[in-house]
Design a protein around this motif. Sequence first.
Motif, short mmCIF file in Angstrom:
data_model
loop_
_atom_site.label_atom_id
_atom_site.label_comp_id
_atom_site.label_asym_id
_atom_site.label_seq_id
_atom_site.Cartn_x
_atom_site.Cartn_y
_atom_site.Cartn_z
N UNK A 122 91.42 -54.61 -46.83
CA UNK A 122 90.42 -53.65 -46.55
C UNK A 122 89.58 -53.37 -47.60
N UNK A 123 90.17 -53.43 -48.90
CA UNK A 123 89.26 -53.15 -50.09
C UNK A 123 88.25 -54.37 -50.38
N UNK A 124 88.80 -55.80 -50.39
CA UNK A 124 87.90 -56.69 -50.30
C UNK A 124 86.86 -56.85 -49.34
N UNK A 125 87.04 -56.23 -48.12
CA UNK A 125 86.09 -56.18 -47.30
C UNK A 125 84.91 -55.35 -47.43
N UNK A 126 85.43 -54.08 -48.10
CA UNK A 126 84.45 -52.93 -48.70
C UNK A 126 83.57 -53.22 -49.64
N UNK A 127 84.15 -54.18 -50.68
CA UNK A 127 83.62 -54.95 -51.80
C UNK A 127 82.52 -55.53 -51.45
N UNK A 128 82.87 -56.12 -50.25
CA UNK A 128 81.82 -57.35 -49.83
C UNK A 128 80.65 -56.46 -49.21
N UNK A 129 81.11 -55.31 -48.52
CA UNK A 129 79.80 -54.44 -47.84
C UNK A 129 78.82 -53.90 -48.92
N UNK A 130 79.52 -53.70 -49.83
CA UNK A 130 78.89 -52.83 -51.28
C UNK A 130 77.95 -53.95 -51.68
N UNK A 131 78.53 -55.17 -52.18
CA UNK A 131 77.76 -56.03 -52.93
C UNK A 131 76.66 -56.27 -52.06
N UNK A 132 76.72 -56.54 -50.56
CA UNK A 132 75.52 -56.89 -49.67
C UNK A 132 74.65 -55.83 -49.81
N UNK A 133 75.14 -54.85 -49.60
CA UNK A 133 74.06 -53.44 -49.77
C UNK A 133 73.31 -53.41 -50.68
N UNK A 134 74.14 -53.60 -51.97
CA UNK A 134 73.38 -53.46 -53.29
C UNK A 134 72.12 -54.57 -53.46
#
Length: 169
Positions: A122-134
């Motif tokens: 779940x943390x990896x999925x959230x980190x990916x979303x954050x990176x894509x958004x940034x």
Amino acid sequence: GRFQIRNQMREQLEPTLVRLSGKYNLSLISGDSDAERERFSAIFGEAASLRFNARPEEKARIIGELKKTGPVMMVGDGLNDAAALSAADVGVALTEDNSHFSPASDAVLAARALPALPGLLAQARQARKTAVTAYGLSFAYNAVGISVAVAGKLTPLFCAVLMPVSSLS
């Protein structure tokens, strides 16, 4: 008299699999016999694919088949899982003692930390979303900034101030 020998399950295996089954398709690929198929069926759930008596090269072939339907993460705990771990998109080697030899993989997870796997995913999925958004925001910000600058609407002083603000954001 009678002796009954059963596999010992890892601590917290069942609740961990329950948490994972809600978001992922689970499969069991084991080199062991199917003597405990019913027990594993109950733990993995009806939808899970259970395969037994698999040799190491067969495990890698099965992983290749599973990859045709999407990304595959393999969690293995033995040297006989090395080929399958490398065939998977992400290979996670479980180890009882990090100082001992473990097969090459993308990640090594202490066996006692297996219950943390759903949270780590779940943390990896959230980190990916954050990176894509940034990256998306950065691209949009720079596209607008370059357009305005090329149009000659920005002064050099304003651009000099804007550049560090862009880096900070």
